[in-house]
Design a protein around this motif. Structure first.
Motif, short mmCIF file in Angstrom:
data_model
loop_
_atom_site.label_atom_id
_atom_site.label_comp_id
_atom_site.label_asym_id
_atom_site.label_seq_id
_atom_site.Cartn_x
_atom_site.Cartn_y
_atom_site.Cartn_z
N ILE A 126 0.68 -1.04 -0.02
CA ILE A 126 -0.20 0.10 -0.11
C ILE A 126 0.84 1.36 0.12
CG2 ILE A 126 -1.77 -1.35 1.29
CD1 ILE A 126 -1.00 0.52 3.78
N GLY A 127 2.21 1.14 -0.14
CA GLY A 127 3.12 2.40 -0.12
C GLY A 127 3.24 2.90 1.23
N ASP A 162 7.66 1.64 3.10
CA ASP A 162 6.49 1.05 2.63
C ASP A 162 5.76 0.14 3.66
OD1 ASP A 162 6.59 2.02 -0.02
OD2 ASP A 162 8.07 0.32 -0.45
N CYS A 163 4.43 0.01 3.29
CA CYS A 163 3.52 -0.78 4.40
C CYS A 163 2.96 -1.86 3.59
CB CYS A 163 2.62 0.03 5.27
SG CYS A 163 3.47 1.24 6.23
N ALA A 164 2.36 -2.60 4.24
CA ALA A 164 1.54 -4.01 3.48
C ALA A 164 0.58 -4.28 4.25
CB ALA A 164 2.37 -5.39 3.22
N ALA A 209 -6.64 -4.17 -7.09
CA ALA A 209 -6.78 -3.76 -5.54
C ALA A 209 -6.20 -2.23 -5.35
CB ALA A 209 -6.28 -4.74 -4.50
N ARG A 210 -6.52 -1.58 -4.57
CA ARG A 210 -6.17 -0.34 -4.32
C ARG A 210 -6.40 0.04 -2.70
NH1 ARG A 210 -9.47 3.94 -3.55
NH2 ARG A 210 -7.74 5.38 -3.74
N TRP A 211 -5.28 0.93 -2.26
CA TRP A 211 -5.57 1.43 -0.69
C TRP A 211 -6.33 2.75 -0.63
CZ3 TRP A 211 -5.69 -0.08 4.26
CH2 TRP A 211 -5.33 0.74 5.23
N ASP A 212 -7.05 3.03 0.25
CA ASP A 212 -7.61 4.29 0.63
C ASP A 212 -7.75 4.58 1.99
OD1 ASP A 212 -9.37 6.29 -0.29
OD2 ASP A 212 -10.61 5.68 1.37
N LEU A 213 -6.55 5.48 2.32
CA LEU A 213 -6.28 5.83 3.63
C LEU A 213 -7.28 6.65 4.42
CD1 LEU A 213 -4.09 6.41 5.80
CD2 LEU A 213 -3.35 8.18 4.86
N PRO A 214 -8.12 7.51 3.95
CA PRO A 214 -9.04 7.97 4.80
C PRO A 214 -9.89 7.02 5.44
CG PRO A 214 -8.76 9.37 2.84
CD PRO A 214 -8.11 8.07 2.47
N SER A 215 -10.32 6.16 4.53
CA SER A 215 -11.17 5.13 5.16
C SER A 215 -10.48 3.71 5.68
CB SER A 215 -12.26 4.62 4.06
OG SER A 215 -11.59 4.00 2.92
#
Length: 437
Positions: free
Chosen positions: A235-236, A244-246, A265-271
């Motif tokens: 997830i960057g 980086d994180c996963a 698949a994509r990461w959404d930080l706010p949620s």
């Protein structure tokens, strides 16, 4: 978003220069009424006084693969196990969201919690049940290195590019780089085992039920580390740490690999959630697949070797199942797609093409690229965005409005798939004549 341990017609041959005001050779001679490609009368384009809409230039950041690295953190860096408690989503969701167990640096959690809009409810699919989880057909015995029963995600209805299939908060979030301390309880394996033990009972059961292709080949690895190494999605970086994180997810990590994947698949930080979206049209009953590879344009032999070494299976997707001349053609198409990454968004080059009267050649080259993508089922994030940008700009410059609109609609869906938003393409689709050239 990358997973696991891995974490001849080219536009670049068409011209060398880009976008400035369109030359008089490319403008209609009649100032009152423009003429389309086939001579039909068209309404005048927007004048200089009207705000124009730029053709979007979407930059999708490349997320490095995220093999867990031992001893990569600065000596003395303190690792803390922090459990982030997020609020439940609206009750009309088909499933309840849960707590995410996070392995973070000291002081990182407050910075994540202070992110703008955090925590937002995860996005909701248009229907509650767009997928099933069920066993996938077994590979032939010689090809099946791991004998566990494989589960996969299957679409229950047809999907279009950009459609949200599911969104979920992860079971586990971890730094990619973990220490390899010699003291008891300080190794990467120990930290991951502690994280698994800290999970609520239901989440821990879900985590332990995920596939583990690692520990059977290396008994020195802990069970938790094997599950993370098998299933983690990159997830960057997150606030508070540039590394980086996963994440490991209960449902998204059931998506199997294909070299011609139909989902991303994509990461959404706010949620604080992972979204699984369609990247190309999907039929009801079709398996939903993502890519485990860092680069889908690699030749078949390289892809198979990477997947076998990292996940203990031999890829048998539609692309890898080809043989003979068909396999050679597939590798050649992917090599051509790889060349398109070097093109980029060069305005001066585009203006040069127009000055040289090469608009139709630009269209032909871009249409060729998109045809390669469709033929291979290889919707690479570094290729489609640039190809559709140039194609739509060329259509607009040539007055081919309906083709520009169709192009913008396709880009709208792909932008939603890879970024979660339309990236400005929806405005272009509304009226291509309002675009900048």
């Amino acid at each position: 978003m990358r997973r696991g341990f891995l974490l001849n017609k080219s536009l670049s041959d068409e011209g060398k220069s880009g976008r400035q005001p369109v030359s008089s050779a490319s403008k209609p001679l009649n100032k009152e009424t423009e003429r389309g490609v086939h001579g039909e009368a068209r309404e005048p384009r927007a004048t200089a006084e009207v705000a124009r809409v730029p053709i979007p230039a979407i930059h999708i950041p490349a997320i490095p693969h995220h093999e867990l690295i031992a001893a990569a953190l600065t000596l003395g860096t303190q690792i803390t196990l922090h459990v982030v408690h997020l609020p439940l989503p609206p009750s009309d969701l088909a499933y309840a969201e849960h707590t995410t167990t996070c392995i973070l640096l000291s002081g990182q959690a407050p910075q994540i919690l202070a992110s703008p809009g955090f925590p937002r409810d995860p996005a909701r699919p248009r229907h509650a049940h767009l997928y099933d989880i069920r066993p996938v057909p077994a590979l032939p015995a010689p090809e099946q290195i791991n004998t566990e029963v494989e589960l996969g995600l299957f679409a229950t209805s047809s999907l279009e590019p950009g459609d949200l299939i599911l969104s979920e908060r992860p079971l586990l979030l971890t730094l990619r780089a973990l220490p390899a301390g010699s003291a008891p309880g300080t190794s990467a394996d120990d930290i991951l085992e502690r994280a698994a033990e800290a999970m609520p009972a239901r989440e821990r059961r879900a985590f332990l039920a995920l596939r583990n292709c690692k520990t059977h080949g290396d008994p020195r690895l802990s069970r938790a580390r094997g599950i993370v190494a098998t299933n983690a999605l990159g997830i960057g970086s997150l606030p508070g740490h540039a590394g980086d994180c996963a994440v490991v997810c209960e449902r998204t990590c059931r998506a199997n690999h294909s070299c011609s994947p139909n989902a991303v698949a994509r990461w959404d930080l706010p949620s604080f959630s992972v979204e699984l979206r369609a990247r190309r049209p999907v039929r009801a009953g079709e398996e939903l697949t993502i890519s485990y590879l860092p680069d889908l344009t690699l030749p078949r032999a390289a892809r198979v070797d990477l997947l076998r070494a990292s996940y203990a299976f031999t890829c048998a997707c539609t692309a890898c199942a080809l043989s003979g001349a068909a396999r050679t053609r597939s590798d050649a198409r992917r090599a051509l797609l790889a060349r398109q990454r070097s093109l980029g968004y060069d305005d001066a080059r585009f203006a040069g093409w127009l000055r040289e009267g090469a608009g139709e050649r630009v269209v032909a080259a871009c249409e060729s690229v998109m045809a390669l993508i469709d033929e291979e089922g290889c919707v690479e994030d570094g290729v489609w965005a640039v190809g559709l940008h140039w194609l739509c700009r060329a259509y607009c410059a040539l007055g081919r409005d309906e083709e520009a609109r169709a192009c913008a609609r396709r880009a709208t869906g792909l932008a939603r798939a890879f970024t979660g938003g339309d990236g400005g393409w929806a405005r272009v689709a509304e009226d291509p004549r309002m675009t900048e050239n």
